[in-house]
Design a protein around this motif. Structure first.
Motif, mmCIF file in Angstrom:
data_model
loop_
_atom_site.group_PDB
_atom_site.id
_atom_site.type_symbol
_atom_site.label_atom_id
_atom_site.label_comp_id
_atom_site.label_asym_id
_atom_site.label_seq_id
_atom_site.Cartn_x
_atom_site.Cartn_y
_atom_site.Cartn_z
ATOM 1 N N GLU A 1 15.007 -9.152 12.702
ATOM 2 C CA GLU A 1 14.023 -9.174 13.794
ATOM 3 C C GLU A 1 14.258 -8.051 14.803
ATOM 4 N N THR B 1 2.170 -2.404 5.395
ATOM 5 C CA THR B 1 1.862 -3.568 6.190
ATOM 6 C C THR B 1 3.145 -4.063 6.841
ATOM 7 N N VAL B 2 2.981 -4.822 7.916
ATOM 8 C CA VAL B 2 4.135 -5.345 8.646
ATOM 9 C C VAL B 2 4.965 -6.265 7.751
ATOM 10 N N GLU B 3 4.289 -7.034 6.917
ATOM 11 C CA GLU B 3 4.992 -7.971 6.026
ATOM 12 C C GLU B 3 5.865 -7.207 5.035
ATOM 13 N N GLU B 4 5.312 -6.129 4.502
ATOM 14 C CA GLU B 4 6.072 -5.329 3.537
ATOM 15 C C GLU B 4 7.282 -4.680 4.204
ATOM 16 N N ARG C 1 8.943 -5.940 6.708
ATOM 17 C CA ARG C 1 9.936 -6.992 6.866
ATOM 18 C C ARG C 1 10.669 -7.219 5.547
ATOM 19 N N GLY C 2 9.901 -7.191 4.481
ATOM 20 C CA GLY C 2 10.486 -7.368 3.157
ATOM 21 C C GLY C 2 11.575 -6.334 2.888
ATOM 22 N N GLU D 1 14.641 -7.053 5.016
ATOM 23 C CA GLU D 1 15.375 -8.226 4.528
ATOM 24 C C GLU D 1 16.241 -7.884 3.330
#
Length: 363
Positions: A8, A23-26, A28-29, A32
RNA sequence: CCCGCCGUAGCUCAGCGGCAGAGCGCCCGGCUGUAGUGUGGGGGCCGAGACCGGGUGGUCGGGGGUUCGAAUCCCCCCGGCGGGACCA
């Protein structure tokens, strides 16, 4: 790899004052699973101006977030776009200058530099380019072109301009990166890369787009009406081809003051205001920063802002005069932003290099 | 990445809950007998286009669903095109 808290905090770092991330999700992926490789391609075209600082800071933040970053000196691309008269020796000199600036930002030995020549030297590169071309219609390439639109039309462009987007996509595949950094004006190329990646079953890049600074000159209503759209765009972006419209990292404090004081800065107006733009994207950058406006007591005395939003609100309300804003922005740029970079970049052994670049862009 | 339109025969498309269609192309035949071939004339032979007749044409982009019944309605995916996407 990295706790949730870690991820985060890195997300926050990467998303700081960014125009968008696809994308924001990617993203984060990637964080992680421990980051990955990222890059930015830049056309060596002259002296480094503070508009470029926006992506340079983001480049540093990506390094901090754990990405292995590559700086691609897009020398061939600069050639295609006729930068520096297409003189490759000059173009490479301008590239070294950019590397100097990143080093001055504390990134020495923390990133990899790749020259377009290195990429283009292998048959593999061109094989990939053909594969990309095979999967891309001419209409699609045309839509990815930033430079020209329907107006400054195709009959006047040499065909190399059409190869350009294909090279950008090929660069991404050949460098095998997970993240592509660039100004929001690079969006079209990055979206093309994402489209083609799916078809080619290659890594689909996460695109990180930074905001752009408007020209110090701003633009009058008359110009808006008369200039073709794309030329206008070129005018509005802070440009090296018009020295008075941009602040370079090699500028003296006096240069900076003179340029900022001469800048377009309508009172109470945010839209297209280059001085506020600098405050927002170069000084505050979406975080808390101490920024003090020094002004005579008869105009209210000094006032300190920690957040850009507060400054903007007061400016819109007319509580901050353009004159005071300019003086303070110039002062901050000179002392806190450009000063430290200049002292690293303008070393004696670089004098000749800088002189050559300067001569080339003003001729 | 967002929005919209499109995907039906080799090509251009129509059909939009009830038999899979048209035009063009292609193949066969007929008719015609041009250009070319020939030094010229005559004749013969080869023979294009147009026209006429006949024929050839399809996983209706893919998958799932709804329905007695789907090219047609719904969902997902793939592909194409246009637009958008800081500023304009």
């Amino acid at each position: 790899m990295g706790t949730a808290v870690d991820v985060e905090s890195k997300m926050k770092l990467v998303l700081r004052d960014v125009e968008e991330v696809v994308t924001v999700e990617e993203l984060r992926g990637l964080l992680e699973t421990g980051g990955g490789k990222g890059y930015i391609g830049f056309e060596p075209s002259g002296l480094f101006h503070i508009g470029w600082l926006i992506w340079a800071y983001k480049f540093r933040e990506l390094v901090e977030a754990g990405f292995r970053m590559v700086l691609l000196a897009a020398t061939w691309h600069a050639w295609i776009n006729d930068k520096l008269g297409g003189d490759m020796e000059l173009i490479r000199a301008a590239a070294r200058h950019v590397v100097d600036v990143l080093n001055a930002l504390g990134l020495e030995n923390k990133f990899e530099v790749v020259y377009a020549e290195d990429l283009v030297d292998s048959a593999k590169y061109w094989e990939t380019l053909i594969r990309v071309a095979k999967l891309t219609s001419l209409a699609r390439v045309r839509r990815a072109l930033t430079i020209m639109g329907r107006k400054a039309d195709e009959s006047e462009a040499d065909f190399s301009k059409f190869v350009y987007p294909l090279m950008q996509v090929t660069d991404i595949f050949e460098l095998d990166v997970d993240v592509a950094l660039g100004g929001i004006d690079q969006r079209k190329a990055h979206m093309l890369a994402r489209d083609v990646a799916e078809k080619l079953e290659r890594k689909k890049i996460v695109a990180v787009h930074t905001p752009l600074l408007p020209s110090l000159q701003g633009f009058s209503k008359m110009e808006v009406g008369e200039l073709p759209r794309d030329e206008l765009m070129a005018e509005v972006k802070m440009s090296k081809s018009k020295p008075e419209s941009a602040i370079f990292v090699t500028d003296s404090d006096e240069d900076i003051r003179a340029k900022v004081m001469g800048a377009y800065c309508p009172p109470r107006e945010v839209e297209g205001n280059p001085v506020l733009g600098i405050a927002k994207h170069v000084i505050f950058r979406g975080s808390e920063v101490e920024f003090t406006i020094e002004r005579p007591s008869k105009y209210g005395g000094p006032v300190t802002y920690w957040r850009y939003e507060d400054l903007e609100r007061d400016y819109v309300d007319g509580r901050i005069h353009p004159m005071d804003l300019k003086a303070s922005v110039a002062e901050y740029l000179a002392k806190k932003v450009v000063g430290p970079i200049r002292s690293c970049v303008a070393r004696p052994e670089r004098e000749e290099l800088l002189r050559k670049i300067r001569a080339a862009i003003t001729r």
